[in-house]
Design a protein around this motif. Structure first.
Motif, PDB file in Angstrom:
ATOM      1  N   ILE A  48       6.075   3.321   0.295  1.00 36.63           N
ATOM      2  CA  ILE A  48       5.590   2.003  -0.112  1.00 36.63           C
ATOM      3  C   ILE A  48       5.734   1.091   1.110  1.00 36.63           C
ATOM      4  O   ILE A  48       6.811   0.980   1.692  1.00 36.63           O
ATOM      5  CB  ILE A  48       6.406   1.472  -1.312  1.00 36.63           C
ATOM      6  N   TRP A  49       4.646   0.434   1.460  1.00 37.79           N
ATOM      7  CA  TRP A  49       4.575  -0.274   2.737  1.00 37.79           C
ATOM      8  C   TRP A  49       3.955  -1.656   2.558  1.00 37.79           C
ATOM      9  O   TRP A  49       2.935  -1.799   1.889  1.00 37.79           O
ATOM     10  CB  TRP A  49       3.712   0.557   3.689  1.00 37.79           C
ATOM     11  N   ASP A  50       4.565  -2.669   3.129  1.00 35.48           N
ATOM     12  CA  ASP A  50       3.990  -4.028   3.140  1.00 35.48           C
ATOM     13  C   ASP A  50       3.992  -4.592   4.559  1.00 35.48           C
ATOM     14  O   ASP A  50       4.096  -5.791   4.763  1.00 35.48           O
ATOM     15  CB  ASP A  50       4.737  -4.959   2.182  1.00 35.48           C
ATOM     16  N   GLY A  51       3.899  -3.700   5.532  1.00 37.12           N
ATOM     17  CA  GLY A  51       4.081  -4.071   6.933  1.00 37.12           C
ATOM     18  C   GLY A  51       5.388  -3.494   7.434  1.00 37.12           C
ATOM     19  O   GLY A  51       5.616  -3.354   8.624  1.00 37.12           O
ATOM     20  N   GLU A  52       6.262  -3.178   6.494  1.00 38.18           N
ATOM     21  CA  GLU A  52       7.494  -2.442   6.753  1.00 38.18           C
ATOM     22  C   GLU A  52       7.823  -1.644   5.496  1.00 38.18           C
ATOM     23  O   GLU A  52       7.213  -1.847   4.439  1.00 38.18           O
ATOM     24  CB  GLU A  52       8.647  -3.379   7.140  1.00 38.18           C
ATOM     25  N   LEU A  53       8.765  -0.735   5.626  1.00 37.12           N
ATOM     26  CA  LEU A  53       9.095   0.138   4.500  1.00 37.12           C
ATOM     27  C   LEU A  53       9.688  -0.661   3.345  1.00 37.12           C
ATOM     28  O   LEU A  53      10.592  -1.462   3.529  1.00 37.12           O
ATOM     29  CB  LEU A  53      10.092   1.226   4.925  1.00 37.12           C
ATOM     30  N   CYS A  54       9.133  -0.420   2.157  1.00 37.30           N
ATOM     31  CA  CYS A  54       9.646  -1.037   0.924  1.00 37.30           C
ATOM     32  C   CYS A  54      10.335  -0.017   0.031  1.00 37.30           C
ATOM     33  O   CYS A  54      11.124  -0.387  -0.833  1.00 37.30           O
ATOM     34  CB  CYS A  54       8.512  -1.658   0.123  1.00 37.30           C
ATOM     35  N   GLY A  55       9.993   1.255   0.206  1.00 36.07           N
ATOM     36  CA  GLY A  55      10.573   2.288  -0.648  1.00 36.07           C
ATOM     37  C   GLY A  55       9.720   3.531  -0.643  1.00 36.07           C
ATOM     38  O   GLY A  55       8.925   3.762   0.268  1.00 36.07           O
ATOM     39  N   SER A  56       9.891   4.301  -1.710  1.00 47.69           N
ATOM     40  CA  SER A  56       9.259   5.602  -1.813  1.00 47.69           C
ATOM     41  C   SER A  56       8.817   5.821  -3.253  1.00 47.69           C
ATOM     42  O   SER A  56       9.469   5.342  -4.188  1.00 47.69           O
ATOM     43  CB  SER A  56      10.314   6.650  -1.403  1.00 47.69           C
ATOM     44  N   ILE A  57       7.705   6.539  -3.433  1.00 49.49           N
ATOM     45  CA  ILE A  57       7.228   6.883  -4.773  1.00 49.49           C
ATOM     46  C   ILE A  57       6.662   8.293  -4.710  1.00 49.49           C
ATOM     47  O   ILE A  57       6.030   8.670  -3.728  1.00 49.49           O
ATOM     48  CB  ILE A  57       6.189   5.852  -5.289  1.00 49.49           C
ATOM     49  N   SER A  58       6.952   9.073  -5.732  1.00 48.30           N
ATOM     50  CA  SER A  58       6.512  10.467  -5.717  1.00 48.30           C
ATOM     51  C   SER A  58       5.768  10.807  -6.996  1.00 48.30           C
ATOM     52  O   SER A  58       5.971  10.194  -8.044  1.00 48.30           O
ATOM     53  CB  SER A  58       7.706  11.399  -5.535  1.00 48.30           C
ATOM     54  N   LEU A  59       4.906  11.799  -6.878  1.00 42.34           N
ATOM     55  CA  LEU A  59       4.146  12.331  -8.002  1.00 42.34           C
ATOM     56  C   LEU A  59       4.351  13.833  -8.022  1.00 42.34           C
ATOM     57  O   LEU A  59       4.269  14.491  -6.978  1.00 42.34           O
ATOM     58  CB  LEU A  59       2.655  12.000  -7.834  1.00 42.34           C
ATOM     59  N   GLU A  68       0.857  -1.180   0.000  1.00 35.98           N
ATOM     60  CA  GLU A  68       0.000   0.000   0.000  1.00 35.98           C
ATOM     61  C   GLU A  68       0.891   1.227   0.000  1.00 35.98           C
ATOM     62  O   GLU A  68       2.085   1.148   0.320  1.00 35.98           O
ATOM     63  CB  GLU A  68      -0.934  -0.002   1.210  1.00 35.98           C
ATOM     64  N   LEU A  69       0.306   2.340  -0.396  1.00 36.99           N
ATOM     65  CA  LEU A  69       1.008   3.612  -0.325  1.00 36.99           C
ATOM     66  C   LEU A  69       0.498   4.333   0.909  1.00 36.99           C
ATOM     67  O   LEU A  69      -0.705   4.554   1.041  1.00 36.99           O
ATOM     68  CB  LEU A  69       0.745   4.460  -1.584  1.00 36.99           C
ATOM     69  N   VAL A  70       1.410   4.665   1.806  1.00 36.39           N
ATOM     70  CA  VAL A  70       1.026   5.361   3.037  1.00 36.39           C
ATOM     71  C   VAL A  70       1.579   6.777   2.984  1.00 36.39           C
ATOM     72  O   VAL A  70       2.614   7.042   2.368  1.00 36.39           O
ATOM     73  CB  VAL A  70       1.523   4.618   4.299  1.00 36.39           C
ATOM     74  N   TRP A  71       0.848   7.676   3.616  1.00 31.51           N
ATOM     75  CA  TRP A  71       1.354   9.041   3.740  1.00 31.51           C
ATOM     76  C   TRP A  71       2.477   9.032   4.770  1.00 31.51           C
ATOM     77  O   TRP A  71       2.365   8.372   5.810  1.00 31.51           O
ATOM     78  CB  TRP A  71       0.236   9.986   4.188  1.00 31.51           C
ATOM     79  N   PRO A  72       3.550   9.721   4.484  1.00 32.22           N
ATOM     80  CA  PRO A  72       4.636   9.793   5.469  1.00 32.22           C
ATOM     81  C   PRO A  72       4.093  10.293   6.812  1.00 32.22           C
ATOM     82  O   PRO A  72       3.425  11.328   6.873  1.00 32.22           O
ATOM     83  CB  PRO A  72       5.613  10.797   4.849  1.00 32.22           C
ATOM     84  N   ALA A  73       4.343   9.539   7.856  1.00 37.75           N
ATOM     85  CA  ALA A  73       3.830   9.870   9.184  1.00 37.75           C
ATOM     86  C   ALA A  73       4.784   9.321  10.235  1.00 37.75           C
ATOM     87  O   ALA A  73       5.572   8.420   9.963  1.00 37.75           O
ATOM     88  CB  ALA A  73       2.428   9.271   9.374  1.00 37.75           C
ATOM     89  N   ARG A  74       4.676   9.864  11.437  1.00 36.06           N
ATOM     90  CA  ARG A  74       5.563   9.450  12.538  1.00 36.06           C
ATOM     91  C   ARG A  74       5.574   7.943  12.758  1.00 36.06           C
ATOM     92  O   ARG A  74       6.608   7.372  13.067  1.00 36.06           O
ATOM     93  CB  ARG A  74       5.155  10.148  13.833  1.00 36.06           C
ATOM     94  N   GLU A  75       4.415   7.310  12.607  1.00 31.37           N
ATOM     95  CA  GLU A  75       4.348   5.871  12.878  1.00 31.37           C
ATOM     96  C   GLU A  75       5.212   5.056  11.916  1.00 31.37           C
ATOM     97  O   GLU A  75       5.663   3.969  12.244  1.00 31.37           O
ATOM     98  CB  GLU A  75       2.905   5.383  12.850  1.00 31.37           C
ATOM     99  N   TYR A  76       5.453   5.580  10.700  1.00 25.92           N
ATOM    100  CA  TYR A  76       6.270   4.878   9.719  1.00 25.92           C
ATOM    101  C   TYR A  76       7.718   5.365   9.686  1.00 25.92           C
ATOM    102  O   TYR A  76       8.555   4.763   9.033  1.00 25.92           O
ATOM    103  CB  TYR A  76       5.676   5.053   8.313  1.00 25.92           C
ATOM    104  N   LEU A  77       7.969   6.457  10.390  1.00 25.91           N
ATOM    105  CA  LEU A  77       9.291   7.098  10.325  1.00 25.91           C
ATOM    106  C   LEU A  77      10.438   6.192  10.776  1.00 25.91           C
ATOM    107  O   LEU A  77      11.492   6.200  10.136  1.00 25.91           O
ATOM    108  CB  LEU A  77       9.272   8.410  11.118  1.00 25.91           C
ATOM    109  N   PRO A  78      10.296   5.375  11.829  1.00 31.11           N
ATOM    110  CA  PRO A  78      11.421   4.513  12.216  1.00 31.11           C
ATOM    111  C   PRO A  78      11.884   3.586  11.080  1.00 31.11           C
ATOM    112  O   PRO A  78      13.081   3.387  10.884  1.00 31.11           O
ATOM    113  CB  PRO A  78      10.884   3.727  13.412  1.00 31.11           C
TER     114      PRO A  78
END
Length: 188
Positions: free
Chosen positions: A83-94, A7-17
């Motif tokens: 990009i998230w699958d339960g952990e960070l997979c990468g980044s995508i920008s528009l 899934e694509l998640v918005w950058p947020a504190r919970e994903y920052l680590p």
């Protein structure tokens, strides 16, 4: 082997680590400027909230952008998703230019993406691009252009799997490295 659901998640504190851990392992979300990963680590350490806010700039109110050669150009409206699958997979920008599908010469494409090396080869980028195409439609784009180097066969497969058609081979402007590149278009 089936692709893991991403899934694509918005950058947020919970994903920052997870994002910080990838940067600390040497990954950079910017394939033109590998040092950008270390620069982002410094920004996160200085002010995590400001860093996260800066990743979503639909109004292009942020600072101008430095090209790889140091040239400063205006920021375009855009945002980054993780990009998230339960952990960070990468980044995508528009990114886009208001009222037009055209991009300025210094912007190689509407969408840029990067997958962390330990998640590559699993279909993550293909799924992330498919999801980002839906978002590009909602921004009113009729098509997106994406570029990749001629030797990046993996990225070419990702683009092709999402309907990309080769438009041209060209040489990037000197400010972007002056190297060969391929431009693909995906109609939305």
């Amino acid at each position: 082997m089936s692709e893991p659901a991403v899934e694509l998640v918005w950058p947020a504190r919970e994903y920052l680590p997870g994002y910080v851990a990838a940067l600390e392992r040497g990954w950079s979300p910017n394939n033109l400027r590998p040092e950008a990963g270390f620069e982002e680590l410094a920004q996160i350490r200085a002010n995590p909230a400001r860093f996260l806010e800066g990743l979503v700039d639909r109004e292009a109110k942020g600072s101008p952008v430095a090209l790889p050669d140091g040239t400063i150009v205006p920021r375009l409206p855009g945002y980054r998703r993780w990009i998230w699958d339960g952990e960070l997979c990468g980044s995508i920008s528009l990114r886009w230019q208001r009222g037009s599908n055209a991009l300025p010469a210094y912007c190689l494409g509407h969408i840029g993406y990067g997958v962390v090396p330990w998640k590559s080869g699993r279909g993550v980028a293909t799924q992330a691009l498919r999801l980002m195409l839906d978002e590009a439609r909602t921004e009113g784009l009729a098509y997106v252009e994406i570029t990749t180097s001629p030797d990046n066969l993996a990225s070419q497969r990702v683009i092709g799997a999402n309907g990309g058609v080769l438009l041209e081979a060209f040489v990037k402007m000197p400010e972007l490295g002056g190297t060969p590149e391929l431009r693909f278009r995906i109609d939305l």
